[in-house]
Design an enzyme around this catalytic site. Structure first.
Site, PDB file in Angstrom:
ATOM      1  N   GLY A 292       0.685  -1.188   0.048  1.00 42.50           N
ATOM      2  CA  GLY A 292      -0.017   0.010   0.066  1.00 42.50           C
ATOM      3  C   GLY A 292       0.963   1.296  -0.128  1.00 42.50           C
ATOM      4  CB  THR A 293       4.095   1.939   1.588  1.00 43.36           C
ATOM      5  OG1 THR A 293       3.622   1.822   2.945  1.00 43.36           O
ATOM      6  CG2 THR A 293       5.220   2.967   1.586  1.00 43.36           C
TER       7      THR A 293
ATOM      8  CB  ALA B 261      -2.583  -7.869  -0.237  1.00 45.10           C
ATOM      9  CG  HIS B 262      -0.643  -6.370   5.236  1.00 43.79           C
ATOM     10  ND1 HIS B 262      -0.526  -5.806   6.333  1.00 43.79           N
ATOM     11  CD2 HIS B 262      -0.284  -5.260   4.481  1.00 43.79           C
ATOM     12  CE1 HIS B 262       0.060  -4.787   6.461  1.00 43.79           C
ATOM     13  NE2 HIS B 262       0.028  -4.336   5.536  1.00 43.79           N
TER      14      HIS B 262
ATOM     15  CB  CYS C  30       7.095   4.868  22.343  1.00 41.22           C
ATOM     16  SG  CYS C  30       8.256   4.717  23.413  1.00 41.22           S
TER      17      CYS C  30
HETATM   18  N1  PLP Z   1      -2.080   3.412   4.258  1.00 42.64           N
HETATM   19  C1  PLP Z   1      -3.090   2.858   5.317  1.00 42.64           C
HETATM   20  C2  PLP Z   1      -4.200   3.916   5.787  1.00 42.64           C
HETATM   21  C3  PLP Z   1      -2.528   2.128   6.173  1.00 42.64           C
HETATM   22  O1  PLP Z   1      -3.051   1.654   7.072  1.00 42.64           O
HETATM   23  C4  PLP Z   1      -1.311   1.343   5.699  1.00 42.64           C
HETATM   24  C5  PLP Z   1      -0.699   0.357   6.635  1.00 42.64           C
HETATM   25  O2  PLP Z   1      -0.662   0.449   7.741  1.00 42.64           O
HETATM   26  C6  PLP Z   1      -0.931   1.723   4.639  1.00 42.64           C
HETATM   27  C7  PLP Z   1      -1.241   2.881   3.703  1.00 42.64           C
HETATM   28  C8  PLP Z   1       0.580   1.214   4.127  1.00 42.64           C
HETATM   29  O3  PLP Z   1       0.217  -0.213   3.594  1.00 42.64           O
HETATM   30  P1  PLP Z   1       1.468  -1.295   3.602  1.00 42.64           P
HETATM   31  O4  PLP Z   1       1.543  -1.796   4.880  1.00 42.64           O
HETATM   32  O5  PLP Z   1       0.921  -2.227   2.516  1.00 42.64           O
HETATM   33  O6  PLP Z   1       2.728  -0.622   2.928  1.00 42.64           O
END
Ligand code: PLP
Length: 382
Positions: A73-74, A200-201, A325
């Protein structure tokens, strides 16, 4: 590793769904071909990859060609924000204040390349102001990014209204739908978005694969260079097993979404109502906004959040904190801070996030042990 019996951190990562595991296994065990190869191994991998793309596209009402598989997602957020900034150099980028770091840090990277960053404020419940959206649109940003659902507090943004404004202004609207997929309807045929990020996760697929929905006609620059895979937007040999698992998980999550979310929402409401009764001074963050049914973010003034999480862990309950933290100093989350919540309330916050496996008995157990934990941790802190 602790023997965690009650997992209430689904927003961090969800367990892999059996449908995803089963779909992936053939591609981990024997069907290993590279989808770009022309021989039968390659053709078999290509067919599976394209089927996964079509399956994921169908979940959101998109055309298969509009789905780009990414590494998490990042990366999908990065391509959307920085990729648009590079496409339209000189234009600002607009992001809401409560975005995930994947969006905020990408906006910062765009800033280092010369783009101005317009930050959209949110109200006390984390909802973006439409006036702020209008003001940002007047500056003609390369992209306006407002997440579908917030990962810390669960706030759902008015993506329909924001999308309509962006469309009228001719500005590309990106929404991080990582936390929304499988929990609320995410449809590109009814909501006017240009770009959407998925992971996906969070829906029961494997870690390390995501996707970017790119509406036809939306121009973007890639962040990586190499082969022409994923229409050049994400070069590199595709993760066929990951894509297949992602599509299976998204399909399964969406198919059961309505009954599952009604059940989980009722559990979340019971958790909050029970804790409000039993824990003095407890605050439910973002309680006034439409929220994901899976998330409960609670402030426990006077209690050290780390001690709360460690005590919960000793009871076999996994939760998380929005606070970061580092070197002994607990910094309140940027989300709660942007919502105007003062540090003494934003700091001691705990997030419970429920999933499809969460049971009544698990919520009973939290209601049983958490009030005493809060009392003890508060007493320890004086
Ligand atoms: N965007 C949101 C709102 C998320 O909660 C996350 C994961 O914590 C991400 C993006 C990033 O996704 P990934 O962990 O697949 O990089």
């Amino acid at each position: 590793m602790t023997d965690t019996a009650i997992y209430l951190d689904h927003a961090a990562s969800a367990p892999v769904r059996p449908e995803a595991r089963e779909a992936m296994l053939p591609f981990l065990e024997g069907r290993f071909g590279n989808p770009s190869s022309i021989h039968r191994y390659g053709r078999e991998a290509r067919a599976a990859l394209e089927e996964a793309r079509a399956r994921l596209a169908a979940v959101i009402g998109a055309a298969p060609q509009e789905i780009v598989f990414t590494r998490a997602g990042t990366e999908a957020d990065g391509v959307a924000v920085l990729g648009r900034a590079r496409q339209l150099r000189g234009a600002p980028v607009a992001v809401s204040a409560t975005e995930h770091k994947a969006v905020l840090a990408s906006a910062h990277a765009a800033e280092e390349e010369g783009a101005r960053v317009l930050t959209l404020p949110v109200d006390h419940d984390g909802v973006v102001s439409l006036d702020a959206v209008d003001a940002a649109l007047a500056e003609r940003p390369a992209v306006l990014s407002v997440m579908w659902a917030n990962n810390e507090v669960g706030t759902l943004q008015p993506v329909g209204e924001i999308g309509a404004r962006c469309r009228a202004a001719g500005v590309v609207f990106h929404s991080d739908a990582v936390q929304a997929l499988g929990k609320v309807p995410v449809r590109v045929d009814t909501i006017p978005v240009g770009l959407l990020a998925f992971s996906a996760h969070k829906v029961g697929g494997p870690k390390g694969i995501g996707a970017l929905y790119v509406r036809r006609g939306t121009a973007l620059k890639p962040l990586l260079f190499g082969g022409g895979q994923e229409r050049g937007l994400r070069p590199g040999t595709e993760d066929v097993a990951g894509a297949v698992g992602f599509a299976a998980a998204a399909h399964a999550a969406d198919a059961e979404r309505e009954p599952a979310m009604a059940r989980i929402g009722a559990l979340r409401d019971r958790l909050e109502a029970g804790l409000r009764e039993r824990v003095p001074g407890l605050i439910v963050n973002a309680a006034g906004a439409p929220r994901l049914p899976t998330v409960s973010n609670l402030s426990l003034p006077g209690a050290d959040p780390e001690a709360l999480l460690m005590s919960l862990d000793l009871e076999g309950i996994a939760a998380s904190s929005g606070s970061a933290c580092s070197s002994g100093a607990v910094e309140p989350s940027h989300v709660l801070t942007a919502m105007g919540i003062p540090a003494r309330i934003a700091g001691p916050s705990v997030r419970f996030s429920l999933g499809w496996g969460t049971t009544d008995a698990e919520i009973d157990r939290v209601l049983e042990v958490f009030p005493a934990i809060v009392q003890r941790v508060r007493a320890l802190g004086g």
